[in-house]
Design an enzyme around this catalytic site. Structure first.
Site, PDB file in Angstrom:
ATOM      1  N   SER B  53      -1.274   0.992  36.567  1.00  0.00           N
ATOM      2  CA  SER B  53      -1.246   2.370  36.056  1.00  0.00           C
ATOM      3  C   SER B  53      -2.598   2.775  35.470  1.00  0.00           C
ATOM      4  O   SER B  53      -2.845   3.954  35.234  1.00  0.00           O
ATOM      5  CB  SER B  53      -0.141   2.529  35.017  1.00  0.00           C
ATOM      6  OG  SER B  53      -0.437   1.762  33.870  1.00  0.00           O
ATOM      7  N   HIS B  54      -3.458   1.806  35.191  1.00  0.00           N
ATOM      8  CA  HIS B  54      -4.827   2.131  34.763  1.00  0.00           C
ATOM      9  C   HIS B  54      -5.848   1.746  35.824  1.00  0.00           C
ATOM     10  O   HIS B  54      -7.034   1.627  35.539  1.00  0.00           O
ATOM     11  CB  HIS B  54      -5.161   1.438  33.440  1.00  0.00           C
ATOM     12  CG  HIS B  54      -4.489   2.087  32.269  1.00  0.00           C
ATOM     13  ND1 HIS B  54      -3.418   1.528  31.635  1.00  0.00           N
ATOM     14  CD2 HIS B  54      -4.727   3.262  31.650  1.00  0.00           C
ATOM     15  CE1 HIS B  54      -3.015   2.329  30.653  1.00  0.00           C
ATOM     16  NE2 HIS B  54      -3.784   3.386  30.640  1.00  0.00           N
ATOM     17  N   HIS B 126      -9.422  11.398  27.089  1.00  0.00           N
ATOM     18  CA  HIS B 126      -8.928  10.024  27.206  1.00  0.00           C
ATOM     19  C   HIS B 126      -8.005   9.909  28.391  1.00  0.00           C
ATOM     20  O   HIS B 126      -7.017  10.613  28.468  1.00  0.00           O
ATOM     21  CB  HIS B 126      -8.133   9.639  25.965  1.00  0.00           C
ATOM     22  CG  HIS B 126      -8.995   9.505  24.766  1.00  0.00           C
ATOM     23  ND1 HIS B 126      -9.813   8.432  24.567  1.00  0.00           N
ATOM     24  CD2 HIS B 126      -9.209  10.325  23.718  1.00  0.00           C
ATOM     25  CE1 HIS B 126     -10.473   8.588  23.439  1.00  0.00           C
ATOM     26  NE2 HIS B 126     -10.136   9.730  22.904  1.00  0.00           N
ATOM     27  N   ALA B 129      -7.030   3.009  29.029  1.00  0.00           N
ATOM     28  CA  ALA B 129      -6.611   2.181  27.905  1.00  0.00           C
ATOM     29  C   ALA B 129      -7.825   1.869  27.030  1.00  0.00           C
ATOM     30  O   ALA B 129      -8.977   2.092  27.421  1.00  0.00           O
ATOM     31  CB  ALA B 129      -5.987   0.900  28.428  1.00  0.00           C
ATOM     32  N   ARG B 192       4.487   6.442  27.207  1.00  0.00           N
ATOM     33  CA  ARG B 192       5.042   7.696  27.733  1.00  0.00           C
ATOM     34  C   ARG B 192       5.294   7.585  29.235  1.00  0.00           C
ATOM     35  O   ARG B 192       6.270   8.116  29.761  1.00  0.00           O
ATOM     36  CB  ARG B 192       4.085   8.846  27.419  1.00  0.00           C
ATOM     37  CG  ARG B 192       4.718  10.217  27.673  1.00  0.00           C
ATOM     38  CD  ARG B 192       3.984  11.316  26.956  1.00  0.00           C
ATOM     39  NE  ARG B 192       4.572  12.611  27.234  1.00  0.00           N
ATOM     40  CZ  ARG B 192       5.601  13.129  26.575  1.00  0.00           C
ATOM     41  NH1 ARG B 192       6.137  12.457  25.583  1.00  0.00           N
ATOM     42  NH2 ARG B 192       6.082  14.312  26.889  1.00  0.00           N
ATOM     43  N   GLU B 194       6.307   5.124  30.815  1.00  0.00           N
ATOM     44  CA  GLU B 194       7.570   4.409  31.030  1.00  0.00           C
ATOM     45  C   GLU B 194       8.740   5.402  31.074  1.00  0.00           C
ATOM     46  O   GLU B 194       9.660   5.268  31.889  1.00  0.00           O
ATOM     47  CB  GLU B 194       7.759   3.406  29.883  1.00  0.00           C
ATOM     48  CG  GLU B 194       8.807   2.343  30.106  1.00  0.00           C
ATOM     49  CD  GLU B 194       8.484   1.438  31.277  1.00  0.00           C
ATOM     50  OE1 GLU B 194       9.412   1.142  32.030  1.00  0.00           O
ATOM     51  OE2 GLU B 194       7.292   1.073  31.465  1.00  0.00           O
ATOM     52  N   LEU B 311      -0.555 -15.330  24.257  1.00  0.00           N
ATOM     53  CA  LEU B 311      -1.477 -14.441  23.550  1.00  0.00           C
ATOM     54  C   LEU B 311      -1.429 -13.088  24.249  1.00  0.00           C
ATOM     55  O   LEU B 311      -1.161 -13.018  25.454  1.00  0.00           O
ATOM     56  CB  LEU B 311      -2.892 -15.011  23.582  1.00  0.00           C
ATOM     57  CG  LEU B 311      -3.072 -16.357  22.875  1.00  0.00           C
ATOM     58  CD1 LEU B 311      -4.526 -16.801  22.963  1.00  0.00           C
ATOM     59  CD2 LEU B 311      -2.640 -16.265  21.415  1.00  0.00           C
ATOM     60  N   SER B 313      -3.519 -11.065  25.482  1.00  0.00           N
ATOM     61  CA  SER B 313      -4.386 -10.785  26.627  1.00  0.00           C
ATOM     62  C   SER B 313      -4.171 -11.763  27.783  1.00  0.00           C
ATOM     63  O   SER B 313      -4.777 -11.599  28.844  1.00  0.00           O
ATOM     64  CB  SER B 313      -5.847 -10.846  26.165  1.00  0.00           C
ATOM     65  OG  SER B 313      -6.010 -11.754  25.095  1.00  0.00           O
ATOM     66  N   GLN B 314      -3.301 -12.737  27.565  1.00  0.00           N
ATOM     67  CA  GLN B 314      -3.181 -13.845  28.512  1.00  0.00           C
ATOM     68  C   GLN B 314      -2.812 -13.421  29.935  1.00  0.00           C
ATOM     69  O   GLN B 314      -3.411 -13.860  30.904  1.00  0.00           O
ATOM     70  CB  GLN B 314      -2.116 -14.798  27.965  1.00  0.00           C
ATOM     71  CG  GLN B 314      -2.317 -16.243  28.359  1.00  0.00           C
ATOM     72  CD  GLN B 314      -1.463 -17.155  27.480  1.00  0.00           C
ATOM     73  OE1 GLN B 314      -1.350 -16.941  26.278  1.00  0.00           O
ATOM     74  NE2 GLN B 314      -0.859 -18.157  28.097  1.00  0.00           N
ATOM     75  N   ARG B 315      -1.839 -12.524  30.027  1.00  0.00           N
ATOM     76  CA  ARG B 315      -1.350 -12.100  31.346  1.00  0.00           C
ATOM     77  C   ARG B 315      -2.462 -11.400  32.144  1.00  0.00           C
ATOM     78  O   ARG B 315      -2.622 -11.627  33.338  1.00  0.00           O
ATOM     79  CB  ARG B 315      -0.172 -11.136  31.157  1.00  0.00           C
ATOM     80  CG  ARG B 315       0.850 -11.169  32.249  1.00  0.00           C
ATOM     81  CD  ARG B 315       1.972 -10.195  31.938  1.00  0.00           C
ATOM     82  NE  ARG B 315       2.699 -10.562  30.720  1.00  0.00           N
ATOM     83  CZ  ARG B 315       3.933 -11.066  30.713  1.00  0.00           C
ATOM     84  NH1 ARG B 315       4.560 -11.241  31.860  1.00  0.00           N
ATOM     85  NH2 ARG B 315       4.525 -11.371  29.589  1.00  0.00           N
TER      86      ARG B 315
END
Lengths: 345, 345
Positions: B53-54, B126, B129, B192, B194, B311, B313-315
């Site tokens: 999505s980003h 903006h 992310a 949003r 989602e 953590l 950021s892990q994924r």
């Protein structure tokens, strides 16, 4: 906030009487005069704002901290400036209030000079909330963010073993009314004291407050205290708890909650370690437009209260307005414990 | 994060091909070359890290923002230094990425010089992310906290009318591995996007996601979009959302989410306004002891991952390691939309 309120009988005191009592009790514990003065003021603030668990009740906690050697009663904090916009106060193992008093004026001065500044309190014993500090700084005109780790009692999201402390985050924003916007909350699902209250009352806790030592959800308060609490807000609260650890621990050269509970060595003392406070000059970016932009903040607050929602600090300020004129009621049982403390040799 | 992934047919691309596609598409929209370059890199980062999505999907959003006049396609950001430790970049109505690129090096320099510094991006659009920015700064060695308001879509705890934006908080901490500890989450209960996915799919939403325009809990996605979303974590999340408003709005002389949605005037464009970023030098307080204290941070991370928890950021990092060698799969339908964009006169 009501663990000192068991029993119906109460004693009525003015806030000046609370202050005198706090000072007499703290002096009795052997705290040096500057510490007595600084710690007494946070107790008065707690009692004044209707936060009994951070009020005069803390006298008993302070006395126990001195008796068990958890706190250095006559620590002389030392200030230094490791970088132009950074202030550090080494508390030398004493309570956090005096180091904060020592560092706060320079923090404000640096925030005004550089636009943003930070204060680290190192090697201090925490036994009060953060809101008196962020409110103080916001009252002096700076926007403030404060965090502190505690003891490793809280599991990360996705785990069941303790890593984080209850790790509060507190924030203060100056307001024209003189009553800053202030919040101060634990990143744990509930306060640890809340679980202790349930344990003492023999009441079960909801099964989403924590885990037993085997990592299973439990409704037994004692098992959560021995096992691990949960963070608030799932993985988001867990991420914030980690941030508090990093800012209030390694960043300022102090202990993580894991290190703090290890250093406690089972004494069950108050968390010892660091606190990290950021201060920003609200005029730093906007200069002469400050009044205009503060108005937009007030419009946001009005949109919150205008729909019947409360601001985080609202309840405390209401209690304060009342207690400043009417005084406060202290549980008679607590009063007896304090008198016993005052009579001890 | 999967709203661009409907349909089974996919097109395989290397990250270089994603970059080329993003640049061609953005150039086609009429963005000036510096903006094309900066915005393309965040799209590549999104696609690379498995955040569809980003990713390249945002090309369509960018094109629409230019077409509807929400963004100034050739804005030339202007940097100034309102205080010694403060940097400000006025984005002049363009996308946020280029102003960030302009301000980031001076932010890092000031953090290293003063110990702590802050960057305000003003008047930017903006549509990405915050994690690419905090990760970039953490990779350059500073501890980073970033916040930004958006459009007033979210009700405060205790209320049912919109005040806050989805108001993300992002944080970055440098790690020896080169993959910083990074989190970035909305202070709303869910993203949003989602809710929009549920609306498009005709699926009900859980009744604790938001309120309808009359202030009642609802399971109808469309009604939440028209009414108000809830914050995550009850009154704690609500307090944080207010903090984001204040720091990313009035403090830096920019719009609150209430002002931003009013300025949008029903166009439905991306939020316009400010972003506030704090950077702290991790050596500022601890100096030569940096390595020692970074180790304590690593011990905390190890205690988290060692019990099977992830953590934040892990994924993303796992997805990145894979996509850097294997490339990525783009939905064929999205690829057709992009090709259509490229063929437009």
């Amino acid at each position: 906030m009501s663990d000192a309120n068991d029993g119906a009988a109460t004693v009525h005191l003015t806030l000046d009487e609370v202050r005198a009592l706090a000072k007499a009790g703290l002096a009795k514990t052997g705290l040096s005069p500057d510490h007595v003065d600084a710690v007494a003021e946070t107790m008065v603030a707690g009692e004044r704002d209707g936060c009994a668990s951070h009020g005069i009740y803390r006298l008993l906690v302070a006395a126990s901290s001195v008796k068990t050697g958890v706190v250095v009663p006559d620590a002389e904090p030392v200030l230094d400036e490791p970088s132009p916009a950074l202030v550090r106060v080494d508390g030398k193992g004493g309570f956090a209030q005096l180091p904060f008093r020592l560092g706060a004026p320079l923090l404000v001065e640096k925030a005004q000079k550089y636009g943003i500044a930070a204060l680290a309190l190192n090697n201090v014993v925490h036994f009060a909330a953060l809101w008196p500090e962020v409110e103080k700084l916001a009252s002096e005109g700076v926007v403030t963010l404060a965090v502190t780790p505690s003891h490793a009692w809280v599991a990360p999201a996705g785990g069941t073993e303790p890593v984080f402390g209850t790790n509060p985050i507190a924030f203060g924003w100056p307001r024209p009314s003189g009553e800053p916007f202030v919040f101060d909350f634990a990143t744990s699902a509930v306060a640890r004291g809340e679980i202790e209250l349930h344990r003492r009352a023999g009441k079960p806790v909801p099964d989403d407050w924590g885990y037993d030592p085997q990592g299973n959800p439990t409704t037994v308060a004692e098992d959560v205290l021995k096992g691990a609490m949960r963070t608030f807000g799932g993985h988001k609260g867990s991420a914030l708890a980690a941030m508090v650890e990093l800012l209030g621990g390694p960043l300022i050269g102090d202990m993580t909650s894991l290190q703090s509970i290890e250093a406690d060595g089972g004494r069950g003392g108050s968390p010892i370690g660091g606190e990290f406070i950021i201060a920003v000059d609200p005029a730093g970016f906007v200069g002469a437009m400050l009044g205009e932009h503060m108005k937009h903040a007030e419009e946001m607050f009005d949109t919150i209260t205008g729909q019947g929602a409360r601001l985080p600090s609202q309840r405390r300020y209401e209690a304060r307005r009342k207690s400043l004129t009417d005084g406060v009621d202290i549980p008679a049982a607590l009063m007896r414990d304090i008198e016993k403390l005052l009579e001890e040799a």
